[in-house]
Design an enzyme around this catalytic site. Structure first.
Site, PDB file in Angstrom:
ATOM      1  N   PHE A 196       0.866  -1.178   0.000  1.00 13.76           N
ATOM      2  CA  PHE A 196       0.000   0.000   0.000  1.00 13.76           C
ATOM      3  C   PHE A 196       0.895   1.219   0.000  1.00 13.76           C
ATOM      4  O   PHE A 196       1.649   1.457   0.950  1.00 13.76           O
ATOM      5  CB  PHE A 196      -0.911  -0.026   1.230  1.00 13.76           C
ATOM      6  CG  PHE A 196      -1.633   1.273   1.480  1.00 13.76           C
ATOM      7  CD1 PHE A 196      -2.511   1.786   0.551  1.00 13.76           C
ATOM      8  CD2 PHE A 196      -1.429   1.970   2.657  1.00 13.76           C
ATOM      9  CE1 PHE A 196      -3.167   2.975   0.785  1.00 13.76           C
ATOM     10  CE2 PHE A 196      -2.084   3.159   2.901  1.00 13.76           C
ATOM     11  CZ  PHE A 196      -2.954   3.663   1.963  1.00 13.76           C
ATOM     12  N   HIS A 215      14.777  14.068   0.991  1.00  9.21           N
ATOM     13  CA  HIS A 215      13.750  14.672   0.148  1.00  9.21           C
ATOM     14  C   HIS A 215      12.625  13.672  -0.047  1.00  9.21           C
ATOM     15  O   HIS A 215      12.863  12.528  -0.440  1.00  9.21           O
ATOM     16  CB  HIS A 215      14.331  15.090  -1.204  1.00  9.21           C
ATOM     17  CG  HIS A 215      13.338  15.731  -2.108  1.00  9.21           C
ATOM     18  ND1 HIS A 215      12.788  16.978  -1.851  1.00  9.21           N
ATOM     19  CD2 HIS A 215      12.799  15.308  -3.273  1.00  9.21           C
ATOM     20  CE1 HIS A 215      11.941  17.284  -2.825  1.00  9.21           C
ATOM     21  NE2 HIS A 215      11.930  16.292  -3.701  1.00  9.21           N
ATOM     22  N   LEU A 217       9.227  12.234  -1.732  1.00  9.82           N
ATOM     23  CA  LEU A 217       8.429  12.257  -2.956  1.00  9.82           C
ATOM     24  C   LEU A 217       6.971  12.515  -2.625  1.00  9.82           C
ATOM     25  O   LEU A 217       6.486  12.163  -1.543  1.00  9.82           O
ATOM     26  CB  LEU A 217       8.548  10.930  -3.699  1.00  9.82           C
ATOM     27  CG  LEU A 217       9.747  10.754  -4.636  1.00  9.82           C
ATOM     28  CD1 LEU A 217       9.663   9.416  -5.320  1.00  9.82           C
ATOM     29  CD2 LEU A 217       9.811  11.858  -5.661  1.00  9.82           C
ATOM     30  N   TRP A 225       7.199   5.288  -8.425  1.00 12.86           N
ATOM     31  CA  TRP A 225       8.447   4.687  -7.965  1.00 12.86           C
ATOM     32  C   TRP A 225       8.253   3.211  -7.650  1.00 12.86           C
ATOM     33  O   TRP A 225       9.070   2.370  -8.018  1.00 12.86           O
ATOM     34  CB  TRP A 225       8.949   5.440  -6.731  1.00 12.86           C
ATOM     35  CG  TRP A 225      10.311   5.019  -6.269  1.00 12.86           C
ATOM     36  CD1 TRP A 225      11.509   5.495  -6.692  1.00 12.86           C
ATOM     37  CD2 TRP A 225      10.596   4.026  -5.281  1.00 12.86           C
ATOM     38  NE1 TRP A 225      12.525   4.870  -6.026  1.00 12.86           N
ATOM     39  CE2 TRP A 225      11.994   3.968  -5.153  1.00 12.86           C
ATOM     40  CE3 TRP A 225       9.814   3.197  -4.496  1.00 12.86           C
ATOM     41  CZ2 TRP A 225      12.628   3.098  -4.274  1.00 12.86           C
ATOM     42  CZ3 TRP A 225      10.440   2.325  -3.609  1.00 12.86           C
ATOM     43  CH2 TRP A 225      11.828   2.284  -3.503  1.00 12.86           C
ATOM     44  N   ASP A 304      -3.145  -1.874   7.667  1.00 13.83           N
ATOM     45  CA  ASP A 304      -3.566  -1.734   6.279  1.00 13.83           C
ATOM     46  C   ASP A 304      -4.917  -1.039   6.260  1.00 13.83           C
ATOM     47  O   ASP A 304      -5.821  -1.409   7.026  1.00 13.83           O
ATOM     48  CB  ASP A 304      -3.661  -3.109   5.621  1.00 13.83           C
ATOM     49  CG  ASP A 304      -3.929  -3.020   4.134  1.00 13.83           C
ATOM     50  OD1 ASP A 304      -3.251  -2.232   3.457  1.00 13.83           O
ATOM     51  OD2 ASP A 304      -4.830  -3.723   3.657  1.00 13.83           O
TER      52      ASP A 304
END
Length: 600
Positions: A196, A215, A217, A225, A304
């Site tokens: 997930f 950094h 994303l 990615w 989850d």
């Protein structure tokens, strides 16, 4: 994006990873997967595979913790009147560290003040840069790998990689997943990878968000990615033994055309990826029943969001109606995923992605199951007010309704010969009860001789005294961690990591030293030193930036022309190889006509 800049991404349920895309590194990763046969008896180790994808000439330290297969709760609930699947679970934790002072000479420690001779060099201080946690759930029908947490500290720049070198975190993650997949493969058993993806700042390394080198994303970059990480696994393991692997991507709240943008654009990605979910395809209950409640198709993973939503739907049903196995507001899986887009995790302004990889070891039969035939008396009976028309209840189509368990689809009973007569079980209630006589204890007499104490000369891990292969799991020695610990010890090590501080380099070094020393208690050798062997683009063209190692420096003179230079108007352009000057074409002033102005 500037060349050489590290990108930090976060993944679900808890993740933040430094990564950078590179075509050279991706091709090297695919070659690593294709060169290894997908069999558990593979001779190469995890250390060798990581060395093949790490940058050449740089040292890393690998720490791999794992737990033995332990019986746990079933991932999916069983249908009515059925027993849940017997499930075993494992935990794997991989941590990567680098030298804090990479390239600096080792410090020497003197034996005593004033001594001239120096002792051996002290070990270099290590700092953790990346960690990933993977849960493995195995049953008689499937093997599921769930990526739970992943995070990075942002101190990978201590290696001082050349500009243009991709971050090795993506290759380490994909290699670790491929290693576990190949060493957990079983015959006629499905293998599933699930995660997930949700963008977050920090999870495993507290305080690392304060590091300027980390950094993070955004949500879209994180989903892309992860798709790039998992795509080489399908291309590298595409063989007859694995069938046809498929990747599934689902982003609640987006249309199919928008979700296609996250899939990597390769030659085989169009056939490898499917927009949607495979929950009905990975459940063996679908093959055994003609109808399965939606709650029996949704697995229950740790931390989850879909598992939490499923538990909330179960609470809506009263205890009196629990036996109906039906939710009040959600009737099927399409409604479940539609309502998931309005959940807090998926509607907080960020996109969240659910990704699956399904490896089928064998092709399923496409033959339709036999239909249940209603008795002839039901058609002969006329309908009336006392006997209104009604839909017959759903039931098993391959066996009788009164049979509690199917033996046709269970892999545990496939080896049993149906022609072999079975011995009927005796009725224990009709056996005559015999009262067992208590044995009299023998009275000890004579002198008392003391026994000398036993000296424990070696440490033995009794967790390894378990069968390697059973009908429910496969646990080879190659697929285990460098240190196998109990489940309680594993949780203690993870809790220790969550209470450390990685905000500054000094604090991160001390926290790394504490975690490595405490997790390595009792182990003869803890941590594997790995020297990278991958020749990336920076290794092949390293002379462009540094000019060392006897490489020719690329001369870009004349290829870049500055705008607005007055001296270049009447000069000729010099060739980059030092050749003759090229004439410059100058247009005559009479060739350019100005548009006359219109009078207002």
């Amino acid at each position: 994006m500037e060349p050489g800049k590290l990108i930090q991404v976060s993944l679900s349920p808890r993740a933040s990873i430094a990564a950078m895309s590179s075509s050279t590194a991706s091709s090297a990763l695919k070659r690593t997967f294709k060169s290894t046969a997908p069999t558990p008896a593979s001779s190469d180790t995890l250390r060798d595979r990581l060395a093949a994808v790490l940058p050449q000439g740089y040292k890393f330290a690998i720490y791999h913790l794992s737990t033995p297969p332990t019986k746990t709760e079933a991932l999916c609930s069983a249908p009515p009147d059925e027993r849940p699947d017997k499930t075993f679970g494992e935990c794997h934790f991989l941590a990567v560290s680098v030298d804090r002072d990479h390239g600096a000479p080792p410090s020497l420690k003197r034996a005593s003040p004033g001594a001239d001779e120096a002792k051996a060099a002290e070990p270099r201080a290590q700092v953790l840069v990346f960690a990933v946690e993977i849960f493995i759930f195995t049953t008689a029908y499937s093997t599921t790998l769930f990526v739970g947490k992943a995070d990075s500290t942002g101190y990978l720049h201590r290696l001082k990689l050349p500009k243009g070198t991709p971050s090795p975190i993506r290759e380490v993650t994909a290699t670790f997943l491929a290693y576990l997949i190949e060493h957990r493969r079983r015959k006629n058993t499905q293998t599933i990878v699930n995660l997930f993806a949700r963008a977050q700042s920090q999870y495993l390394f507290p305080g690392s968000v304060q590091n300027d080198g980390k950094h993070i994303l955004d949500d879209r970059g994180l989903v892309k990615w992860w798709c790039r990480v998992l795509n080489p696994l399908m291309e590298g393991l595409r063989r007859e033994a694995w069938g046809t692997p498929k990747g599934y991507l689902l982003v609640p709240g987006l249309e199919e055309a928008d979700m296609r943008a996250f899939v990597p654009r390769t030659a085989t990605s169009a056939n490898n990826w499917v927009i949607g979910h495979p929950l009905e395809k990975i459940s063996h209950y679908v093959d055994e029943f003609d109808w399965v409640p939606p709650r029996c198709l949704i697995p229950r993973y740790p931390d989850d969001p879909k598992s939490r939503f499923r538990d909330e739907l179960d609470e809506e049903v009263s205890k009196r109606k629990q036996g109906m196995w039906k939710w009040a507001s959600v009737k099927n899986l399409d409604q479940f995923w539609e309502m998931m887009s309005f959940r807090q995790e998926c509607s907080s302004g960020r996109l969240t992605g659910f990704i699956w990889l399904v490896f089928d070891s064998k092709k399923k039969n496409n033959t339709a199951p036999p239909k249940a035939i209603a008795p002839a008396s039901s058609f002969d009976t006329p309908f009336s007010s006392q006997n209104p028309p009604s839909t017959p209840p759903r039931r098993r189509v391959d066996i009788l309704a009164q049979t509690p368990r199917s033996s046709k689809c269970s892999p545990l009973k496939q080896d049993v010969d149906p022609a072999t007569p079975t011995t009927p079980q005796l009725n224990r209630s009709k056996r005559p009860y015999k009262k067992e006589k208590k044995k009299k204890k023998k009275r000890l007499t004579g002198p008392i001789i003391s026994r000398p104490p036993k000296v424990k000369r070696q440490l033995r891990n009794y967790l390894l005294d378990r069968p390697t292969a059973t009908k429910y799991y496969y646990w080879p020695a190659e697929g285990r961690g460098d240190k196998v610990v109990s489940e309680s010890e594993y949780k203690r090590y993870i809790e220790l990591l969550l209470h450390l501080d990685f905000s500054t380099l000094d604090k991160a070094t001390g926290s790394s030293r504490r975690w490595i020393s405490q997790t390595g208690v009792g182990a003869d050798e803890w941590g594997a030193s790995v020297l990278g062997k991958a020749r990336t683009q920076a290794n092949l063209f390293g002379s462009v930036s540094s000019g060392k190692e006897g490489g020719a420096v690329a001369n870009l003179t004349g290829l870049v022309r500055r705008k607005g230079s007055s001296q270049e108007a009447g000069q000729s352009m010099v060739d980059s190889n030092g050749g003759a000057p090229k004439p410059v074409t100058v247009l005559d002033a009479g060739l350019i006509r100005k548009k006359p102005k219109e009078e207002v």
